[in-house]
Design a protein around this motif. Structure first.
Motif, PDB file in Angstrom:
ATOM      1  N   VAL A   1      12.317  -0.944   9.595  1.00 39.49           N
ATOM      2  CA  VAL A   1      11.783  -2.210   9.061  1.00 39.49           C
ATOM      3  C   VAL A   1      12.523  -3.399   9.673  1.00 39.49           C
ATOM      4  CG1 VAL A   1      11.627  -3.651   6.981  1.00 39.49           C
ATOM      5  CG2 VAL A   1      10.865  -1.279   6.917  1.00 39.49           C
ATOM      6  N   ASP A   2      13.841  -3.313   9.768  1.00 39.79           N
ATOM      7  CA  ASP A   2      14.643  -4.436  10.261  1.00 39.79           C
ATOM      8  C   ASP A   2      14.638  -4.579  11.778  1.00 39.79           C
ATOM      9  OD1 ASP A   2      15.334  -5.005   7.644  1.00 39.79           O
ATOM     10  OD2 ASP A   2      17.342  -4.104   7.784  1.00 39.79           O
ATOM     11  N   ASN A   3      14.658  -3.464  12.508  1.00 38.30           N
ATOM     12  CA  ASN A   3      14.894  -3.529  13.945  1.00 38.30           C
ATOM     13  C   ASN A   3      13.689  -3.232  14.834  1.00 38.30           C
ATOM     14  OD1 ASN A   3      17.742  -4.090  13.633  1.00 38.30           O
ATOM     15  ND2 ASN A   3      17.898  -1.994  12.885  1.00 38.30           N
TER      16      ASN A   3
ATOM     17  N   PHE B 198       0.817  -1.214   0.000  1.00 39.21           N
ATOM     18  CA  PHE B 198       0.000   0.000   0.000  1.00 39.21           C
ATOM     19  C   PHE B 198       0.849   1.262   0.000  1.00 39.21           C
ATOM     20  CE2 PHE B 198      -2.887  -3.213   1.689  1.00 39.21           C
ATOM     21  CZ  PHE B 198      -4.000  -2.992   0.890  1.00 39.21           C
ATOM     22  N   GLU B 199       2.155   1.099  -0.176  1.00 37.02           N
ATOM     23  CA  GLU B 199       3.136   2.174  -0.227  1.00 37.02           C
ATOM     24  C   GLU B 199       3.325   2.898   1.095  1.00 37.02           C
ATOM     25  OE1 GLU B 199       3.068   4.596  -3.761  1.00 37.02           O
ATOM     26  OE2 GLU B 199       2.560   2.877  -5.017  1.00 37.02           O
ATOM     27  N   CYS B 200       3.007   2.205   2.214  1.00 37.06           N
ATOM     28  CA  CYS B 200       3.419   2.729   3.516  1.00 37.06           C
ATOM     29  C   CYS B 200       4.941   2.779   3.448  1.00 37.06           C
ATOM     30  CB  CYS B 200       2.970   1.802   4.641  1.00 37.06           C
ATOM     31  SG  CYS B 200       1.183   1.537   4.716  1.00 37.06           S
ATOM     32  N   THR B 201       5.544   3.823   3.979  1.00 31.92           N
ATOM     33  CA  THR B 201       6.970   4.058   3.774  1.00 31.92           C
ATOM     34  C   THR B 201       7.714   4.130   5.107  1.00 31.92           C
ATOM     35  OG1 THR B 201       6.438   5.309   1.772  1.00 31.92           O
ATOM     36  CG2 THR B 201       8.632   5.622   2.699  1.00 31.92           C
ATOM     37  N   PHE B 202       8.741   3.319   5.217  1.00 36.11           N
ATOM     38  CA  PHE B 202       9.566   3.271   6.425  1.00 36.11           C
ATOM     39  C   PHE B 202      11.027   3.148   6.011  1.00 36.11           C
ATOM     40  CE2 PHE B 202       5.418   1.792   7.648  1.00 36.11           C
ATOM     41  CZ  PHE B 202       5.216   2.369   8.890  1.00 36.11           C
ATOM     42  N   CYS B 203      11.928   3.543   6.903  1.00 35.59           N
ATOM     43  CA  CYS B 203      13.355   3.393   6.616  1.00 35.59           C
ATOM     44  C   CYS B 203      13.760   1.949   6.912  1.00 35.59           C
ATOM     45  CB  CYS B 203      14.184   4.375   7.425  1.00 35.59           C
ATOM     46  SG  CYS B 203      14.233   4.064   9.202  1.00 35.59           S
ATOM     47  N   LYS B 204      14.853   1.526   6.306  1.00 39.10           N
ATOM     48  CA  LYS B 204      15.337   0.157   6.453  1.00 39.10           C
ATOM     49  C   LYS B 204      15.629  -0.174   7.913  1.00 39.10           C
ATOM     50  CE  LYS B 204      18.459  -3.227   4.437  1.00 39.10           C
ATOM     51  NZ  LYS B 204      17.642  -4.290   4.929  1.00 39.10           N
ATOM     52  N   ASP B 205      16.149   0.765   8.666  1.00 40.49           N
ATOM     53  CA  ASP B 205      16.460   0.529  10.073  1.00 40.49           C
ATOM     54  C   ASP B 205      15.187   0.193  10.862  1.00 40.49           C
ATOM     55  OD1 ASP B 205      18.287   0.434  12.321  1.00 40.49           O
ATOM     56  OD2 ASP B 205      17.347   2.304  12.978  1.00 40.49           O
TER      57      ASP B 205
ATOM     58  N   GLY C 158       1.498  -6.482   5.921  1.00 44.07           N
ATOM     59  CA  GLY C 158       2.290  -6.960   4.791  1.00 44.07           C
ATOM     60  C   GLY C 158       3.780  -6.845   5.037  1.00 44.07           C
ATOM     61  N   GLY C 159       4.547  -7.314   4.075  1.00 43.00           N
ATOM     62  CA  GLY C 159       5.995  -7.216   4.136  1.00 43.00           C
ATOM     63  C   GLY C 159       6.477  -5.999   3.366  1.00 43.00           C
ATOM     64  N   PHE C 160       7.761  -5.769   3.378  1.00 44.83           N
ATOM     65  CA  PHE C 160       8.361  -4.608   2.735  1.00 44.83           C
ATOM     66  C   PHE C 160       9.319  -4.999   1.621  1.00 44.83           C
ATOM     67  CE2 PHE C 160       7.173  -3.061   6.912  1.00 44.83           C
ATOM     68  CZ  PHE C 160       6.618  -1.834   6.626  1.00 44.83           C
ATOM     69  N   GLU C 161       9.447  -4.097   0.670  1.00 42.89           N
ATOM     70  CA  GLU C 161      10.418  -4.205  -0.416  1.00 42.89           C
ATOM     71  C   GLU C 161      11.105  -2.849  -0.550  1.00 42.89           C
ATOM     72  OE1 GLU C 161      11.175  -6.860  -2.247  1.00 42.89           O
ATOM     73  OE2 GLU C 161       9.645  -8.140  -1.331  1.00 42.89           O
TER      74      GLU C 161
END
Length: 93
Positions: free
Chosen positions: A33-35, A24-31, A46-49
């Motif tokens: 998402v991972d931590n 759905f294009e929710c936007t987060f930084c990699k940090d 959902g998951g992220f790409e």
């Protein structure tokens, strides 16, 4: 394309390698998402790409959004969703 992480408000410009999105294009930084999110979107489960980069030649005609969506994750509310989905592949949720 959102200009920053919804959780920590870190700037995520067009060329950022740290921008991650869900379906759905929710936007987060990699940090985050991972931590913090462990690849589970707090909005949809959902998951992220990695977010794609908009070609520079199209930015004038199709500028990036300047609307900031800043809503830090409520860890207590998110915990149930996280426990439900974190060990399931995003394509099988």
């Amino acid at each position: 394309m959102r200009p920053s992480c919804e959780n920590c408000n870190k700037p995520l410009p067009n060329q950022s390698d740290e921008a991650m999105i869900c379906t759905f294009e929710c936007t987060f930084c990699k940090d985050c998402v991972d931590n913090i999110l462990y690849n589970v979107c707090p909005n949809c489960g959902g998951g992220f790409e990695k977010r794609p980069t908009r070609p520079f030649g199209t930015l004038e005609k199709y500028p990036l959004s300047d609307k900031t969506v800043y809503k830090p994750v409520d860890k207590n509310k998110f915990e149930k969703l996280l426990q439900e989905f974190k060990d399931i592949d995003p394509r099988k949720r």
